[in-house]
Design a protein around this motif. Structure first.
Motif, PDB file in Angstrom:
ATOM      1  N   ARG A 122     -32.384 -26.355   3.271  1.00  0.00           N
ATOM      2  CA  ARG A 122     -30.858 -26.540   3.882  1.00  0.00           C
ATOM      3  C   ARG A 122     -30.164 -25.282   2.978  1.00  0.00           C
ATOM      4  NH1 ARG A 122     -26.530 -30.585   4.176  1.00  0.00           N
ATOM      5  NH2 ARG A 122     -28.645 -31.916   4.469  1.00  0.00           N
ATOM      6  N   ALA A 123     -29.909 -24.125   3.704  1.00  0.00           N
ATOM      7  CA  ALA A 123     -28.906 -22.975   3.185  1.00  0.00           C
ATOM      8  C   ALA A 123     -27.614 -24.371   2.355  1.00  0.00           C
ATOM      9  CB  ALA A 123     -27.764 -22.574   3.978  1.00  0.00           C
ATOM     10  N   ARG A 124     -27.185 -23.343   0.876  1.00  0.00           N
ATOM     11  CA  ARG A 124     -26.389 -24.383  -0.121  1.00  0.00           C
ATOM     12  C   ARG A 124     -25.543 -23.318  -0.463  1.00  0.00           C
ATOM     13  NH1 ARG A 124     -27.110 -29.240  -0.346  1.00  0.00           N
ATOM     14  NH2 ARG A 124     -29.748 -30.020   0.260  1.00  0.00           N
ATOM     15  N   GLY A 125     -24.122 -23.581  -0.881  1.00  0.00           N
ATOM     16  CA  GLY A 125     -23.623 -22.389  -1.450  1.00  0.00           C
ATOM     17  C   GLY A 125     -22.698 -21.448  -0.610  1.00  0.00           C
ATOM     18  N   GLU A 126     -22.654 -20.654  -1.502  1.00  0.00           N
ATOM     19  CA  GLU A 126     -22.255 -18.810  -0.548  1.00  0.00           C
ATOM     20  C   GLU A 126     -22.861 -18.566   0.463  1.00  0.00           C
ATOM     21  OE1 GLU A 126     -24.152 -15.858  -0.701  1.00  0.00           O
ATOM     22  OE2 GLU A 126     -22.864 -14.905   0.212  1.00  0.00           O
ATOM     23  N   GLU A 127     -24.757 -19.308   0.221  1.00  0.00           N
ATOM     24  CA  GLU A 127     -26.005 -18.490   0.992  1.00  0.00           C
ATOM     25  C   GLU A 127     -24.865 -19.284   2.580  1.00  0.00           C
ATOM     26  OE1 GLU A 127     -30.643 -17.864   2.057  1.00  0.00           O
ATOM     27  OE2 GLU A 127     -29.397 -19.703   1.321  1.00  0.00           O
ATOM     28  N   ARG A 128     -24.649 -20.854   2.659  1.00  0.00           N
ATOM     29  CA  ARG A 128     -24.184 -20.695   4.196  1.00  0.00           C
ATOM     30  C   ARG A 128     -22.735 -21.172   4.042  1.00  0.00           C
ATOM     31  NH1 ARG A 128     -20.376 -24.933   6.253  1.00  0.00           N
ATOM     32  NH2 ARG A 128     -21.973 -26.644   7.493  1.00  0.00           N
ATOM     33  N   GLU A 129     -22.278 -20.669   3.413  1.00  0.00           N
ATOM     34  CA  GLU A 129     -20.180 -20.070   4.108  1.00  0.00           C
ATOM     35  C   GLU A 129     -20.779 -18.305   4.191  1.00  0.00           C
ATOM     36  OE1 GLU A 129     -18.052 -21.383   3.408  1.00  0.00           O
ATOM     37  OE2 GLU A 129     -18.419 -23.705   2.446  1.00  0.00           O
ATOM     38  N   ARG A 130     -21.315 -17.856   4.223  1.00  0.00           N
ATOM     39  CA  ARG A 130     -22.458 -16.916   4.484  1.00  0.00           C
ATOM     40  C   ARG A 130     -22.953 -16.390   6.296  1.00  0.00           C
ATOM     41  NH1 ARG A 130     -26.576 -13.403   5.256  1.00  0.00           N
ATOM     42  NH2 ARG A 130     -27.909 -14.658   3.600  1.00  0.00           N
ATOM     43  N   LEU A 131     -23.443 -17.580   6.641  1.00  0.00           N
ATOM     44  CA  LEU A 131     -24.479 -17.995   7.366  1.00  0.00           C
ATOM     45  C   LEU A 131     -23.441 -19.092   8.579  1.00  0.00           C
ATOM     46  CD1 LEU A 131     -27.503 -19.213   6.069  1.00  0.00           C
ATOM     47  CD2 LEU A 131     -27.558 -16.592   6.883  1.00  0.00           C
ATOM     48  N   TRP A 132     -22.551 -19.622   7.992  1.00  0.00           N
ATOM     49  CA  TRP A 132     -21.613 -20.443   8.999  1.00  0.00           C
ATOM     50  C   TRP A 132     -21.186 -19.390   9.428  1.00  0.00           C
ATOM     51  CZ3 TRP A 132     -21.457 -25.283  10.178  1.00  0.00           C
ATOM     52  CH2 TRP A 132     -20.349 -25.874  11.586  1.00  0.00           C
ATOM     53  N   ALA A 133     -20.376 -18.655   9.128  1.00  0.00           N
ATOM     54  CA  ALA A 133     -19.312 -17.169   8.737  1.00  0.00           C
ATOM     55  C   ALA A 133     -20.120 -16.442  10.508  1.00  0.00           C
ATOM     56  CB  ALA A 133     -18.534 -16.531   8.119  1.00  0.00           C
ATOM     57  N   ARG A 134     -21.581 -16.063  10.326  1.00  0.00           N
ATOM     58  CA  ARG A 134     -21.943 -16.045  11.562  1.00  0.00           C
ATOM     59  C   ARG A 134     -21.985 -16.060  12.413  1.00  0.00           C
ATOM     60  NH1 ARG A 134     -28.290 -12.845  10.012  1.00  0.00           N
ATOM     61  NH2 ARG A 134     -27.971 -12.404  12.456  1.00  0.00           N
ATOM     62  N   ASP A 141     -16.029 -21.890  18.964  1.00  0.00           N
ATOM     63  CA  ASP A 141     -15.555 -23.006  18.812  1.00  0.00           C
ATOM     64  C   ASP A 141     -16.394 -23.613  17.684  1.00  0.00           C
ATOM     65  OD1 ASP A 141     -13.674 -22.641  20.862  1.00  0.00           O
ATOM     66  OD2 ASP A 141     -14.909 -22.731  22.374  1.00  0.00           O
ATOM     67  N   LEU A 142     -16.649 -22.991  17.169  1.00  0.00           N
ATOM     68  CA  LEU A 142     -17.896 -23.871  16.026  1.00  0.00           C
ATOM     69  C   LEU A 142     -16.965 -25.336  15.123  1.00  0.00           C
ATOM     70  CD1 LEU A 142     -21.051 -23.805  14.881  1.00  0.00           C
ATOM     71  CD2 LEU A 142     -19.805 -22.202  13.386  1.00  0.00           C
TER      72      LEU A 142
END
Length: 174
Positions: A122-134, A141-142
């Motif tokens: 599971r991606a967490r923290g900054e990595e999750r935010e960066r990948l979610w933004a991609r 509509d995400l």
């Protein structure tokens, strides 16, 4: 702004993206998987295009049965890693494949480029935010779709195991 706060802001604005009925989403993915099986994977897998996602075939081990389980997932590339989301067609339950990976993170993916062993996390923290933004760049509509789930949608990173690169020695078959 975190993805959860963005999702809440989208809902508060009153704009709701149209989500296909659940039966349609489930039928589409079952049909897609049938095409993959019928063609031995020659049809139904594609690489991510600029501004888009690709399709991969993930093989996990069932957490209770120990049997091989396969599912078709959308993905984006992040360097050598493949990234997907545990969204279950935006339904409330966690997808079985994600529960399987939490119990046994070692799996195999098949992409248009071949087959490779991976380890999921599971991606967490900054990595999750960066990948979610991609993903949000690909699907406008995400945030709205994610706000319909009762919990945060996991961003799942599939990392090559032991430096493994795609192996297409199978001739496109597995």
């Amino acid at each position: 702004m975190s993805s959860d706060r963005k999702a809440q802001a989208t809902v508060a604005s009153g704009r709701r993206a149209r989500l296909q009925p659940r039966w349609f989403i489930v039928a589409f993915w079952h049909g897609h998987r049938a095409v993959l099986r019928a063609t031995g994977g020659r049809l139904g897998l594609w690489r991510p295009k600029p501004g888009g996602w690709g399709a991969l075939w993930l093989t996990t081990t069932g957490r209770r049965s120990g049997r091989t389980r396969r599912v078709v997932l959308g993905y984006v590339e992040d360097g050598r890693n493949l990234v997907t989301m545990a969204m279950n067609g935006w339904g409330p339950a966690e997808p079985a494949w994600w529960l399987n990976l939490q119990a046994n993170p070692d799996a195999v993916v098949r992409t248009r480029d071949g087959v490779r062993p991976v380890r999921a996390r599971r991606a967490r923290g900054e990595e999750r935010e960066r990948l979610w933004a991609r993903w949000a760049e690909i699907d406008k509509d995400l945030e709205d779709f994610a706000s319909r789930r009762p919990h945060e949608t996991a961003v799942v990173v599939l990392e090559p195991r032991d430096g493994a690169e795609p192996d297409d020695t199978t001739g496109g078959r597995r």
